[in-house]
Design a protein around this motif. Structure first.
Motif: not given
Length: 117
Positions: A48-69
């Motif tokens: 999950q971390h690698e996939a997010a990093l590949k997209e230059w995103n935070c791993v906690y960024l979900g379809p509706n924004g920050c999942e850990v706001y």
């Protein structure tokens, strides 16, 4: 002397808040955070971390924004509260963060072990 968890809690209380633009996640790239802050966040796999990093995103960024706001790290909370880290959508709190608190946050970040989120 306060431990790092107490320091994080104290600093969080002193960061002003503001309402983000709905659907915006312009400042949600990969960041580093302390081990103490990371321990508050849900576990994510290496894949999950690698996939997010590949997209230059935070791993906690979900379809509706920050999942850990509510538990987001200090660095995320500072975005938009200081002229040094402005919100790309020109949002900001009524009163910006005071320079002493901002300096304390940067000191904490610089002097604690940081992990990539």
């Amino acid at each position: 002397m306060k431990n790092n968890i107490e320091i994080v809690d104290l600093l969080r209380e002193r960061i002003p808040s503001f309402e983000c633009k709905s659907g915006c996640h312009d400042c949600c790239g990969p960041v580093t955070t302390s081990s103490e802050e990371m321990a508050r966040l849900p576990f994510k796999t290496n894949a999950q971390h690698e996939a997010a990093l590949k997209e230059w995103n935070c791993v906690y960024l979900g379809p509706n924004g920050c999942e850990v706001y509510e538990e987001r790290p200090l660095i995320c909370r500072v975005f938009g509260t200081t002229p040094r880290m402005p919100c790309p959508e020109h949002r900001r709190p009524e009163v910006m963060i005071d320079t002493k608190t901002e300096a304390q946050i940067h000191h904490y970040i610089a002097n604690t072990r940081q992990v990539l989120v």
